[in-house]
Design an enzyme around this catalytic site. Structure first.
Site, short mmCIF file in Angstrom:
data_model
loop_
_atom_site.label_atom_id
_atom_site.label_comp_id
_atom_site.label_asym_id
_atom_site.label_seq_id
_atom_site.Cartn_x
_atom_site.Cartn_y
_atom_site.Cartn_z
N ASP A 170 4.26 -2.42 15.44
CA ASP A 170 3.61 -3.22 14.59
C ASP A 170 4.08 -4.43 14.06
OD1 ASP A 170 1.39 -3.47 12.68
OD2 ASP A 170 2.39 -2.56 10.88
N GLY A 227 0.71 -1.17 -0.01
CA GLY A 227 -0.05 0.11 0.01
C GLY A 227 0.76 1.13 -0.03
N LYS A 263 13.75 0.32 -1.57
CA LYS A 263 12.23 0.72 -1.12
C LYS A 263 11.71 2.01 -1.48
CE LYS A 263 8.96 0.33 2.87
NZ LYS A 263 9.05 0.04 4.28
#
Length: 361
Positions: free
Chosen positions: A176, A63, A82
């Site tokens: 997370d 996403g 990235k």
């Protein structure tokens, strides 16, 4: 719960979707025109250029952005690059998150945390060059229908805790921890913690972002679900959820919508592991119970303590022949007995999160 400070908007009533890696199989036909943020390639076979990195192909996307296979033109080394998607990078909060991930990784050096090599900007688009890994995430193994040998579950989660301890010692809370952020290296079976994009310095003033879920609902701690400040013990709760899932084949709470999931995390009782598989050692069941305590103060005191307990349980279980699992198993490579050398940082600029060939968002 009434104490929850989230604005439970329509999105919170939508069914939860499992995390999926959007893998790209047909990469041969891709070119620089498919990614306008890339500069024209300098070398034959590349699809574009990002800083000093020649981009060869897309490894995956999530996403937030893309992960490419790239080669450092200076050191002639393959890396995972990235890059935030242009529409995401245009928002300041997303750019801040990307930079926060780089800073978090720059402050941690541990074999169980992915190594960052460089961070930079190309035409206003930020990128991170990270250690290129082969293998898969724990989530990938779960989705494939495979499982783990009991001893490997304990070893892998002990490595997660060692990596977390290094982060906590540096003042970083991951926020997370979940199976899709835990990467198993196929060369030696060792584990890396990925994606520090939500990480936060616990010494900084934390502002709860109203109306937004900071983390993944299934793995959030009760204090995160209530919108309260997080501590390193919030990460320990997420470790407990992941360990529970690996041992039981299901998560402690698996509600249909984010709103129901948040409420369950705060108030609902967790089915004890002993009721699902009484063959799991009592010491391990008790450890998981402590990790999933609703009150942070009732959880273990540190990630290192958890790693030590898991290793002790693993040794005792191995000596007693282990316990039987009710799910299919896969064999992992043996861990090397000597630590493998870690790549040196080439840049003193802020480092970036573990971007490996798997963008798991």
């Amino acid at each position: 719960p009434r104490s929850c400070t989230f604005e439970l908007q329509t999105v919170l009533r939508r069914p939860l979707q499992p995390n999926r890696l959007l893998s790209i199989s047909n990469v041969a036909s891709m070119s620089q025109t498919d990614f306008p943020f890339l500069r024209p390639p300098r070398r034959r076979g590349d699809i574009g250029q990002m800083g000093r990195f020649g981009v060869q192909k897309l490894l995956g996307q999530g996403g937030m952005g893309y992960v490419f296979l790239a080669v450092d033109a200076t050191l002639e080394r393959a890396v995972a690059l990235k890059v935030i998607k242009p529409e995401i990078a245009s928002k300041r909060e997303n750019l801040d998150r990307f930079i926060a991930e780089a800073k978090a990784l720059a402050s941690i050096r541990h074999r169980n945390v992915v190594t960052i090599f460089d961070v930079g900007f190309e035409s206003r688009f930020p990128f991170l060059a990270m250690e290129l890994l082969s293998g898969q995430t724990i989530a990938d193994v779960n989705v494939s229908g495979s499982g783990f040998q009991p001893g490997d579950v304990l070893r892998l989660m002990a490595e997660v805790c060692r990596g977390l301890h290094a982060a906590h010692q540096a003042g970083i809370v991951h926020r997370d921890i979940k199976p899709s952020n835990l990467w198993i290296d196929s060369t030696d079976g060792s584990l890396r913690i990925l994606d520090f994009g939500l990480a936060r310095d616990r010494r900084a003033v934390q502002l709860f972002q109203r109306g937004k879920l900071i983390g993944t609902p299934h793995y959030l701690s009760p204090e995160q679900a209530r919108g309260e400040p997080v501590t390193y013990r919030s990460d320990l709760y997420s470790v407990g959820v992941t360990l529970y899932e690996l041992l039981a084949g299901r998560r402690p709470h698996d509600e249909a919508t984010p709103a129901a999931q948040l409420a369950a995390v705060v108030v609902k009782r967790v089915t004890p592991l002993g009721e699902l598989n009484p063959e799991i050692p009592a010491e391990l069941r008790e450890l998981v119970d402590r990790l999933l305590a609703k009150r942070p103060a009732d959880r273990p005191s540190s990630a290192q303590d958890i790693a030590d307990e898991l290793e002790q349980i693993r040794r005792l279980s191995t000596g007693q022949g282990g316990w039987r699992s009710r799910t299919p198993m896969i064999e992992l490579p043996k861990i090397r007995t000597t630590p493998r050398p870690r790549p040196r940082h080439e840049s003193s600029t802020t480092a970036q999160p573990p971007a490996q060939p798997n963008p798991s968002r």
